[in-house]
Structure formats: C-alpha cells, structure tokens
Motif scaffolding. Structure first.
Motif: not given
Length: 203
Positions: A163-169
C-alpha cells in the motif's frame, strides 16, 4: 486546486494491457504532492465520522474490521479523484465495451490490527461492480507495517501489493482478494466502477 490531467499522469496503454492480460494494474505517483496532502488532510479531518464497515443493520460481519466514510459532495478533494476515475471509465468503455456508468467510493481506514478477509467485490455478478480501485492516501508506509492487498489475478497467480503512498491499484471486481492485517493506520479510497448490468469478459 488544479489536478494533473489523467492523460499526463497515467500510462493508459500500459494500464489497459495489464488489465487485459492479468486483470489488474498498478499506477504509482498518481497525483501531485499538493493534491495528496490536501486529500490526506480531508480524510484525517473526518475520521470521527467513519463507521465500522463490518456492521450492517446491526449485524456484525467477521470477515472485515475496517472503518469507512462514503464520499459525497461534502468531500470536494476526494471528488476530484472520483472525476479522474470517471474519465478513466471512458477509456475502459472504449477498450473493453464494459458499459461503466457510475463510480461509487468511500474512504477506508484500517487501524492497527484491522483486516478484510478473502472476498470478491462482485460475487457471481450479483451487483454492478465491474472494476475495483484502491488509492492509498497515507503519507508514508513501511513494508513491515502489513496492510498489503493480496490478489489472485485472472490467470490464478497470487500477488502481494504494497500500500505505497500515492499508488492506485485497479482490478476486476470478481477477482479474489484480501487486505492483510495492518500494524499501522492505513488510509485509502476504495472505489468501484459500476455498470448497468454488463459483466467483464473473462476470455
């Protein structure tokens, strides 16, 4: 506040290729630092309004322990993310003929010890959720803090997504997935791109 346009910040061709081949895609560095900081502030300033997601009509579910806040017009910063997803939906419709018509979304907060067990967002096509997305709102994250998204792709392979910051899955709503137990407060926006009855082509 001016959000970076979708066309400039997302590699649409790569996203569409990954969705077609694997059923999921990841986008990093989605938005500007300024926008993310504003979104973090909006989310954290409303934490007192979050409710237990596992309690519905007084019945407690044991497969999840997170807390959520549905996004509406009272959350204008988060609404900008919804607008980006609506724009993205148009690209999906053009590429895969999904017939996506709307986006529904909520903030999600996983406090230390909270999780969401294995499930599908659209089991047996019983709702109109076609594509699921998770955007990670927290400002920092370490791998040993847990909270990962564990996902089985359309080919049956399992993936652990940090769940890295500024990441979209982005993934098909019918794929099996879970949120592993978090050791720190984990903040995100979960959104579903909904169709009026179309279902994803499994072929």
């Amino acid at each position: 506040m001016q959000r970076t346009s979708l066309a400039e910040s997302w590699n649409l061709d790569q996203i569409l290729d990954d969705l077609n081949e694997f059923g999921f895609a990841l986008v990093d560095d989605v938005y500007s630092n300024e926008y993310v900081q504003s979104l973090v502030h909006e989310c954290t300033s409303h934490l007192a309004e979050f409710r237990a997601a596992g309690v519905q009509n007084g019945v407690v579910s044991h497969i999840r322990s997170d807390h959520i806040l549905w996004i509406d017009g009272q959350l204008p910063i988060a609404q900008q993310h919804i607008k980006a997803l609506e724009e993205f939906s148009q690209a999906l419709n053009q590429a895969f003929y999904l017939g996506i018509k709307e986006v529904e979304a909520h903030f999600a907060c996983y406090n230390a010890g909270e999780f969401y067990a294995l499930h599908r967002d659209n089991p047996q096509q019983k709702n109109d959720r076609i594509i699921s997305t998770v955007f990670y709102v927290h400002e920092s994250w370490q791998e040993d803090w847990g909270g990962q998204l564990r996902l089985q792709d359309k080919n049956g392979q399992w993936h652990i997504i940090q769940p890295s910051p500024n990441r979209l899955a982005i993934f098909q709503s019918d794929l099996l997935h879970e949120v592993l137990r978090s050791k720190q407060q984990r903040l995100s926006i979960t959104a579903w791109l909904r169709s009026g009855g179309s279902i994803w082509n499994q072929g």
